[in-house]
Design an enzyme around this catalytic site. Structure first.
Site, short mmCIF file in Angstrom:
data_model
loop_
_atom_site.label_atom_id
_atom_site.label_comp_id
_atom_site.label_asym_id
_atom_site.label_seq_id
_atom_site.Cartn_x
_atom_site.Cartn_y
_atom_site.Cartn_z
N CYS A 140 0.84 -1.20 0.00
CA CYS A 140 0.00 0.00 0.00
C CYS A 140 0.87 1.25 0.00
O CYS A 140 1.68 1.44 0.92
CB CYS A 140 -0.91 -0.03 1.23
SG CYS A 140 -1.74 1.54 1.55
N TRP A 189 -8.00 -6.65 4.97
CA TRP A 189 -6.59 -6.80 5.31
C TRP A 189 -6.44 -7.83 6.42
O TRP A 189 -7.12 -7.76 7.44
CB TRP A 189 -5.99 -5.47 5.76
CG TRP A 189 -5.89 -4.43 4.70
CD1 TRP A 189 -6.61 -3.28 4.58
CD2 TRP A 189 -4.98 -4.44 3.59
NE1 TRP A 189 -6.22 -2.57 3.48
CE2 TRP A 189 -5.21 -3.26 2.85
CE3 TRP A 189 -3.98 -5.31 3.15
CZ2 TRP A 189 -4.50 -2.93 1.69
CZ3 TRP A 189 -3.27 -4.99 2.00
CH2 TRP A 189 -3.53 -3.81 1.28
N VAL A 195 -5.77 0.47 6.10
CA VAL A 195 -4.46 0.69 6.71
C VAL A 195 -3.81 1.84 5.96
O VAL A 195 -4.16 2.08 4.80
CB VAL A 195 -3.58 -0.60 6.64
CG1 VAL A 195 -4.06 -1.62 7.63
CG2 VAL A 195 -3.52 -1.18 5.23
N GLU A 228 -5.00 8.44 8.90
CA GLU A 228 -4.70 9.26 7.72
C GLU A 228 -3.18 9.37 7.61
O GLU A 228 -2.50 9.97 8.44
CB GLU A 228 -5.32 10.65 7.86
CG GLU A 228 -4.86 11.67 6.84
CD GLU A 228 -4.90 11.15 5.41
OE1 GLU A 228 -3.81 11.07 4.79
OE2 GLU A 228 -5.99 10.80 4.92
N SER A 229 -2.63 8.77 6.55
CA SER A 229 -1.18 8.62 6.44
C SER A 229 -0.43 9.96 6.48
O SER A 229 0.62 10.06 7.12
CB SER A 229 -0.83 7.88 5.14
OG SER A 229 -1.25 8.62 4.00
N TYR A 249 -4.44 6.06 -9.02
CA TYR A 249 -5.65 5.28 -8.77
C TYR A 249 -6.79 5.72 -9.68
O TYR A 249 -7.61 4.92 -10.11
CB TYR A 249 -6.05 5.40 -7.30
CG TYR A 249 -5.19 4.53 -6.40
CD1 TYR A 249 -5.64 3.29 -5.97
CD2 TYR A 249 -3.93 4.94 -6.00
CE1 TYR A 249 -4.86 2.48 -5.17
CE2 TYR A 249 -3.14 4.14 -5.19
CZ TYR A 249 -3.61 2.91 -4.78
OH TYR A 249 -2.83 2.11 -3.99
#
Length: 340
Positions: free
Chosen positions: A53, A93, A138, A153-154, A207
């Site tokens: 990811c 996941w 994730v 939230e990355s 994406y």
């Protein structure tokens, strides 16, 4: 802490998806390390990631370049999500260290069981359900002491790790450690502008191209993606080491996961076959330079990427060949480029 450059416009989301557009949702957990509920302490926090990811890759990169491998523990999910045969359903996941990868015919050594909650949960979904949430994504930043999800939230997670690296237990002295978001106002403005461009056209744009079934949406995403690659290549043509100059910053960290995947994965899987990163000399030099930084190569896995992306196709087969003239990730090991 909320970063608008990480969020896609949610207007008319149902109608847009019905027409075939890929529209990314918004993460629901937005707690902040440093607030009273989540004090900055070494050993307190845990990450749940999947190495295929790219949003997780941002986080593992930040953890490594900031020297937080010991201060923040981590579990790694299997790159393929569950299928219809799973009792909990498909597209989940799973923490399954013994699961066999079709690409290698063996378990993937980086995959782990779930250790953050102390309950040995099997699915990321179970971590969310403990808090009454139906989310499944994730990365997850988890507070092991409070037994709560902090944030998923990355972009916000990497900011927290950067802001609190010392108190979270970095093993790199402050003077020797990268600062992902420097305090200099002009540099911060440059980083924010780059972040917005990179998110819209590159990170999320990949994406849009690969997962939208509307031809016009795909075409627009394709054109914007390669227009930005050309602009970034031109930006680097003055000999600067990184996107904003001599410093590695958050903008570089956000760009890297997508370009790391482009030639060996996205070129085919996301139908982004307009060019390879290898065809952009200055971006290629930048990619090799970032890959050579301590901790970067260990923060991702192209085996997981190929398994996760191609293994989710209808027949589950991962392409055997790699782009010429060299295989990946060995292609990124170019000291003559990375040292320039």
């Amino acid at each position: 802490m909320t970063d608008k450059s990480t969020q896609e416009d949610q207007a008319a989301i149902k109608q847009r998806r019905a027409k075939g557009e890929f529209v990314r949702g918004i993460s629901g957990f937005r707690g902040v390390i440093g607030d009273p509920d989540f004090p900055a302490e070494p050993g307190r926090y845990h990450l749940y990631v999947a190495l295929n990811c790219p949003w997780c890759h941002r986080v593992t990169l930040a953890r490594n370049v900031l020297g937080l491998q010991n201060g923040i523990t981590m579990d790694v999910a299997f790159p393929n999500r569950t299928d219809e045969s799973d009792p909990e359903g498909p597209n989940l996941w799973e923490f399954a260290p013994k699961r066999t990868a079709t690409l290698t015919g063996a378990p993937l050594p980086e995959c782990t069981g779930e250790t953050g909650t102390g309950k040995g949960l099997r699915l990321a979904k179970d971590i969310y359900q403990a808090e009454g949430s139906e989310e499944q994504s994730v990365p997850i930043l988890y507070d092991k002491i409070a037994g709560r999800i902090v944030n998923n939230e990355s972009a916000e997670i990497i900011r927290m790790l950067d802001a609190h690296a010392d108190t979270l237990g970095s093993n790199i002295a402050t003077a020797n450690r990268v600062q992902l978001l420097p305090t200099h106002d002009a540099l911060k403005k440059d980083i924010h502008e780059l972040n917005e461009l990179i998110y819209t056209t590159i990170n999320n744009g990949a994406y849009k191209a690969g997962f939208s079934s509307d031809q016009s949406v795909y075409a627009a995403a394709f054109d914007a993606y390669f227009k930005t690659l050309e602009a970034l290549d031109d930006r680097l043509s003055d000999g600067r080491s990184f996107l904003t100059g001599i410093q590695f910053t958050e903008a570089d960290l956000r760009l890297f996961p997508t370009l790391y995947r482009h030639d060996p994965v996205y070129y085919l899987r996301m139908k982004l076959n307009g060019a390879r990163v290898l065809d952009y000399p200055h971006l290629w030099r930048w990619l090799c330079r970032v890959y050579a930084m301590p901790g970067v190569a260990a923060a991702g896995s192209l085996v997981h990427c190929r398994q996760g992306y191609f293994g989710r196709s209808w027949n589950g087969v991962v392409p055997k060949g790699s782009l010429k003239p060299m295989p990946y990730p060995e292609a990124y090991l170019q000291p003559d480029l990375s040292n320039r």
